[in-house]
Design an enzyme around this catalytic site. Structure first.
Site, PDB file in Angstrom:
ATOM      1  N   SER A   1     -54.361 -23.929 -19.470  1.00  0.00           N
ATOM      2  CA  SER A   1     -53.211 -24.700 -19.329  1.00  0.00           C
ATOM      3  C   SER A   1     -52.645 -25.271 -17.845  1.00  0.00           C
ATOM      4  O   SER A   1     -52.082 -26.279 -17.808  1.00  0.00           O
ATOM      5  CB  SER A   1     -51.870 -24.282 -20.025  1.00  0.00           C
ATOM      6  OG  SER A   1     -52.376 -23.790 -21.366  1.00  0.00           O
TER       7      SER A   1
ATOM      8  N   HIS B   1     -45.142 -27.362 -32.165  1.00  0.00           N
ATOM      9  CA  HIS B   1     -43.956 -27.393 -31.467  1.00  0.00           C
ATOM     10  C   HIS B   1     -43.062 -28.640 -31.840  1.00  0.00           C
ATOM     11  O   HIS B   1     -42.033 -28.949 -31.237  1.00  0.00           O
ATOM     12  CB  HIS B   1     -44.424 -27.962 -29.827  1.00  0.00           C
ATOM     13  CG  HIS B   1     -45.069 -26.624 -29.262  1.00  0.00           C
ATOM     14  ND1 HIS B   1     -46.307 -26.313 -29.396  1.00  0.00           N
ATOM     15  CD2 HIS B   1     -44.420 -25.506 -28.465  1.00  0.00           C
ATOM     16  CE1 HIS B   1     -46.553 -25.472 -28.658  1.00  0.00           C
ATOM     17  NE2 HIS B   1     -45.584 -24.702 -28.234  1.00  0.00           N
TER      18      HIS B   1
ATOM     19  N   CYS C   1     -47.598 -27.335 -24.925  1.00  0.00           N
ATOM     20  CA  CYS C   1     -47.938 -27.586 -26.102  1.00  0.00           C
ATOM     21  C   CYS C   1     -49.460 -28.194 -25.984  1.00  0.00           C
ATOM     22  O   CYS C   1     -49.686 -28.952 -25.194  1.00  0.00           O
ATOM     23  CB  CYS C   1     -47.231 -28.627 -27.039  1.00  0.00           C
ATOM     24  SG  CYS C   1     -47.750 -29.411 -28.194  1.00  0.00           S
TER      25      CYS C   1
END
Lengths: 379, 647
Positions: B327, B370, B383
């Site tokens: 991420s 989400h 997300c």
């Protein structure tokens, strides 16, 4: 012509003989010996031990010996020629058979105070015998085959014994000195021409046969010849000695690097620097001037001997003196050729300079004979 | 026997003639000898004089002192210390075996070293000294000196040895030196004569190897006179060499020590970069090892332990290790989209927990989804679906290009061993390397830093520094060479839209400071040193449909090798960035739980230049942090030893 045929009244006798010595020759010998001491002192790194001092003692002994021999009438020595030759042969045989057991080296016989090399002694006694032989032999028989064969055998027998030791250098010297004496005595030149022609033929054959089926020498022997002809081809192996020797000589230049400044000898690049290769040290440290001076001294010694020889009417004395001079010449000529890369390294010392007992004492005895011939010359 | 006078006369004439002839031959030969003498001694004299000098004079090298290495404050990282060794001259020793036996009773001898000495003795001339013991203590040296009469030919000698006073802290960055090997020589074309000196030490890995040319210096020479056997007779003259250049690094030894200790025995790596000028303040990889062991020659056992350790202590993970950035890569995907103008001011994406792309379902890490998320929320909560969507809009080639602008997939030329270039894949790359077309699924994977995407901790730190500054910051490890400042790594403006950058920074700030941010647990409450960061959790395995059907297995239940990598990147202070940090804990689990706390501690340590006050931590963390600070103080025994040197 023999002494028996002269009146000997005019020959000096008793201690007065010493005045009749060939003094210039004595001085020349002392000069050459002093060069030797100097060089031995130098190669020892500026020390009388281990070489210079024993050499001086031996030279002193040699001088005494020379005087003693000189005092004895020359006809005594002529009469002793056969005996001396036989003793030499006996000693050579002794070395041949007992040398290994007795001394561990085949060239010497230990006399206690010194080691005697019979091959050195042989050089003189051979000349003595040949001189006596040609003194005795009527001149017209000189060139008859039978009377030629006898001296040839006399020469070849000891040569063969020395070669077996093995000592190639000395055997070449014996052969040359013997041959030279025969030449001087007046043996017909055709014999010499024949010998020289066949030697040349043999050498040609040896080289021509190389690489063919019938080659005369082993491969390693050819390689040794190659190394001699071109030492640079194997600078660290067999050619090492001769290469280093030439470097030492060459680096001397005109005046040399100075006494005890020779790097080649001081740093051990030279082999056998106190014996066979001592000339290189001289040439390195005193340059062309030094080396040429020694050559001059040697030449003067020869010249004096030849003059003495030709002045006497006694045939034995003449032949003996010329023979000794020839021997002396061969000594330094072979040695110098060797260190200058003109001849193979065969192990012949520089006369009166190289460290070594037998050679020096024998030479002094020989010059004693020359002096005796000079003192007792018919007048 | 009487002979007639005529015959006598005749023989004498013959004799005289022949004597003259022979004398003439002799004279000619003497003349030839004289000519030969002239040729050798006068005509070729120069050449032979030269040869004689070559014989006589030997040029020996004097090894130069190796350049020393300091940290940015002038603290010593690598220097040369006198070391004692015991040598024996076989010639002087006489009975070598007896002397060595006696020596062995006085001091401890290493049998391996002794064996080496014995073989060396057989090969070398007897007047050359042979080393029988190295790194001998002063006590042993004096023992040998006192017993000198009983030990003929044995003597202590002093030399210089490389020493790394900070032990394992700089093992990966600085590396170590070791005796030059045949293998080393074979790799170098036309090697320096110095390398032929037996056991000359050269840099083997790390900075020591990369800047070998600077550190080594130039050999001096001395001309010595040698004899035919090679023994030195005297020294003629000497020309001193040039000591190697002293290097000052950008690293901060204390921070480096702290980082190394904070990582502890985890298989982890951390990089701290000064965002202002690219100075690498700390670059750590753990577990580490003691480079001093290698200088001496490491024992086979110790070496095997290092090799067989599954945490790979020898690997320099900070530059050599490449990991899917997970991420932490989302900023790049977002920047690519922002720069393309693909994200409207209030644009939101609906995250149902998965996205179906060409018949394949890509999951968000949060199964439940989400809901509607905008840019800031998507980054804050990490997300995945939002970025899947972005990437599909932007396309892989744009993302790849943006990654390269941020220093991913680009090799940063730090003088360390095996600096990896990572990978920022584009379509052409896949076609070239794999011979396959780039699939849309590849884009989806790459958008969240998975799939083909690979980056090293160094690259992630550089990326973060560039996000924080908008400049193309380049990392720099060497601050000055012999006092000459090296070019700064500040870099130029990247030409990115400042508004876009601001959006990213705000989002990153939210990650670390918003209640719902993934790194909120590792926040800082002091405004002056607030952190802006991003967590990352990169999978090292594919989750099969079968596994998914059984329900996601918790990381802790997996074997170590298959657990996720935990990542965290951040810069701080958030409002005025000074440093950028990246942390990777191999198979450490979640980025927010495993990497972020470490990154926070390191960030604060760097900003405060020492242990930060406890007040900057949220109150509930303080007792734990206090205990940790206490513990780390004890793990840092080296920080205060070996006083500071020159810079």
């Amino acid at each position: 012509m023999s002494y028996l045929e002269y009146t000997v009244k005019s020959v000096p006798s008793g201690p007065r003989k010493i005045l009749y010595l060939n003094w210039p020759l004595v001085l020349l010998l002392i000069a050459v010996a002093c060069v030797g001491f100097l060089m031995l002192y130098s190669v020892a790194g500026g020390s009388f031990t281990p070489w210079a001092e024993p050499q001086m003692k031996r030279f002193a002994m040699g001088l005494v010996l020379m005087l003693v021999v000189a005092m004895v009438p020359i006809w005594f020595w002529r009469n002793m020629a056969v005996v001396a030759y036989c003793v030499s042969i006996a000693l050579l045989l002794a070395v041949e058979f007992f040398g290994v057991v007795g001394m561990g080296a085949q060239r010497w016989i230990d006399l206690g105070f010194m080691r005697l090399q019979p091959s050195e002694l042989m050089k003189i006694t051979l000349v003595m015998l040949l001189a006596a032989y040609y003194d005795w032999l009527p001149a017209k028989r000189n060139s008859r085959p039978f009377w030629v064969l006898i001296p040839v055998v006399v020469i070849l027998f000891p040569t063969f014994l020395v070669l077996r030791q093995p000592d190639l250098g000395t055997s070449i010297l014996l052969l040359s000195a013997g041959g030279g004496l025969m030449f001087l005595a007046g043996v017909h030149w055709a014999y010499f021409a024949a010998v020289i022609a066949s030697v040349i033929g043999l050498i040609t054959a040896v080289f021509q046969s190389r690489g063919t089926e019938w080659q005369l020498l082993q491969d390693y022997q050819y390689r040794r010849i190659d190394t001699f002809l071109d030492p640079a081809s194997d600078p660290l192996g067999a050619g090492y000695h001769i290469t280093q020797s030439k470097i030492a000589l060459g680096s001397g230049g005109w005046t040399g690097r100075g006494f005890m400044q020779g790097t080649q000898s001081r740093l051990n690049f030279l082999p056998e620097k106190h014996t066979d290769f001592i000339f290189t040290t001289l040439a390195e440290e005193f340059g062309f001037i030094g080396a040429f001076s020694l050559l001059g001294l040697y030449t003067l010694i020869i010249v004096f001997c030849v003059v003495t020889a030709l002045a006497t009417k006694d045939r034995f004395s003449s032949l003996l003196t010329l023979g000794i001079a020839l021997n002396f010449f061969l000594f330094f000529a072979v040695n110098m050729s060797m260190v200058m890369g003109l001849a193979p390294v065969v192990g012949v010392p520089l006369p009166m300079v190289s460290f070594g007992g037998s050679a020096m004492l024998v030479l002094m005895v020989a010059f004693g004979l020359v002096q005796s011939a000079h003192i007792h010359r018919p007048r | 026997m009487r002979r007639n006078p005529r015959e006598l006369e005749k023989t004498h004439t013959v004799l005289t003639r022949r004597a003259m002839l022979l004398g003439g031959v002799q004279l000619a030969f003497v003349g030839a000898l004289g000519l030969r003498m002239r040729q050798l001694q006068l005509e070729e004299a120069d050449q032979f004089r030269l040869l004689a000098e070559e014989n006589r004079i030997n040029v020996r090298l004097i090894p130069p002192a190796r350049g020393e290495i300091f940290d940015r404050e002038g603290r010593v990282i690598a220097h040369n210390t006198p070391s004692y060794r015991i040598v024996i001259v076989p010639e002087d020793a006489g009975d070598v075996d007896k002397v060595i036996t006696r020596l062995g009773q006085l001091i401890e001898l290493d049998p391996e070293q002794l064996n080496r000495a014995m073989t060396e003795m057989d090969r070398s001339p007897p007047f050359l000294p042979v080393t029988v013991a190295e790194q001998v203590s002063w006590k042993d040296v004096s023992t040998v000196a006192v017993n000198a009469p009983a030990l003929p030919g044995v003597s202590p000698e002093v030399g210089l040895t490389r020493k790394y006073p900070r032990g394992s802290d700089f093992a990966h960055a600085v590396g170590y030196v070791g005796p030059v090997s045949d293998y080393d020589l074979s790799k170098i074309e036309n090697p320096d004569q110095l390398l032929r000196i037996p056991r000359f030490q050269i840099g083997k890995v790390g900075l020591e190897a990369k800047h070998e040319d600077l550190l080594r210096g130039k050999a001096g020479t001395k001309r010595v006179e040698v004899n035919a056997a090679g023994r030195v007779m005297r020294e003629l003259d000497r020309r001193e060499g040039e000591a190697g250049a002293d290097l000052q690094l950008t690293l901060d030894a204390e921070l480096q020590g702290y980082v190394q200790a904070r990582l502890g025995e985890e298989s982890a790596s951390a990089v701290v970069i000064d965002t202002e000028n690219g100075d690498v303040l700390a670059i750590a990889s753990s577990p580490s090892y003691d480079p001093n062991k290698f200088v001496r020659g490491i024992s086979v056992n110790d070496y095997n332990d290092l090799l067989n350790n599954k945490y790979r202590p020898l690997a320099s993970k900070s530059v050599q290790g490449i990991y899917p950035p997970g991420s932490t890569f989302k900023m790049i995907t977002a920047m690519a989209a922002l720069e393309e103008g693909l994200i409207g001011p209030d644009e939101t994406v609906y995250c149902p927990g998965h996205l179906d792309v060409s018949g394949r379902r890509f999951h968000c890490w949060k199964r439940a989804g989400h809901g509607w998320v905008d840019l800031q929320n998507s980054l804050k909560q990490s997300c995945d679906v939002y970025y899947y969507d972005l990437a599909l809009k932007v396309g892989q080639d744009k993302i790849s290009a943006m990654a390269k602008r941020f220093g991913l997939g680009v090799r940063h030329d730090l003088p360390m061993s095996a600096v990896a270039s990572g990978l920022a894949p584009d379509r052409a790359w896949k076609r070239r390397v794999h011979g396959q077309d780039w699939l849309v699924g590849d884009t989806v994977n790459a958008s969240i830093g998975q799939g083909f995407m690979l980056a090293s901790p160094l690259q992630l730190a550089v990326m973060t520094a560039r996000l924080a500054t908008g400049r193309s910051v380049e990392p720099r490890l060497v601050k000055s060479v012999n006092g000459v400042e090296q070019p700064s790594g500040a870099g130029r403006d990247m030409g990115l839209n400042e508004n876009n950058l601001r959006k990213m920074r705000r989002a990153m700030y939210a990650v670390s400071n918003d209640r719902r941010g993934t790194a909120y647990g590792s926040r800082v409450i002091e405004d002056a040193v607030r952190i802006a960061g991003k967590t990352g959790t990169s999978q090292v395995r594919n989750i099969t449909a079968e596994e998914r059907a059984r329900g996601v297995i918790r990381n802790e239940d997996l074997p170590w090798e298959r657990r996720d990598h935990a990542l965290f990147v951040n810069y701080a202070p958030a409002d005025n960035p000074r440093i950028a940090v990246s942390v990777i804990v191999e198979h450490g689990g979640g980025g927010s739980s495993a990497a972020a706390p470490i990154a926070r501690d390191i960030t604060l340590q760097a900003l405060y230049g020492g242990p930060p006050p406890l007040e900057v931590y949220p109150p509930k963390d303080r007792p734990r942090i206090e205990a940790q600070q206490e513990r780390l103080r004890n793990v840092l025994p080296l920080a205060d030893t070996e006083g500071s040197g020159r810079a």
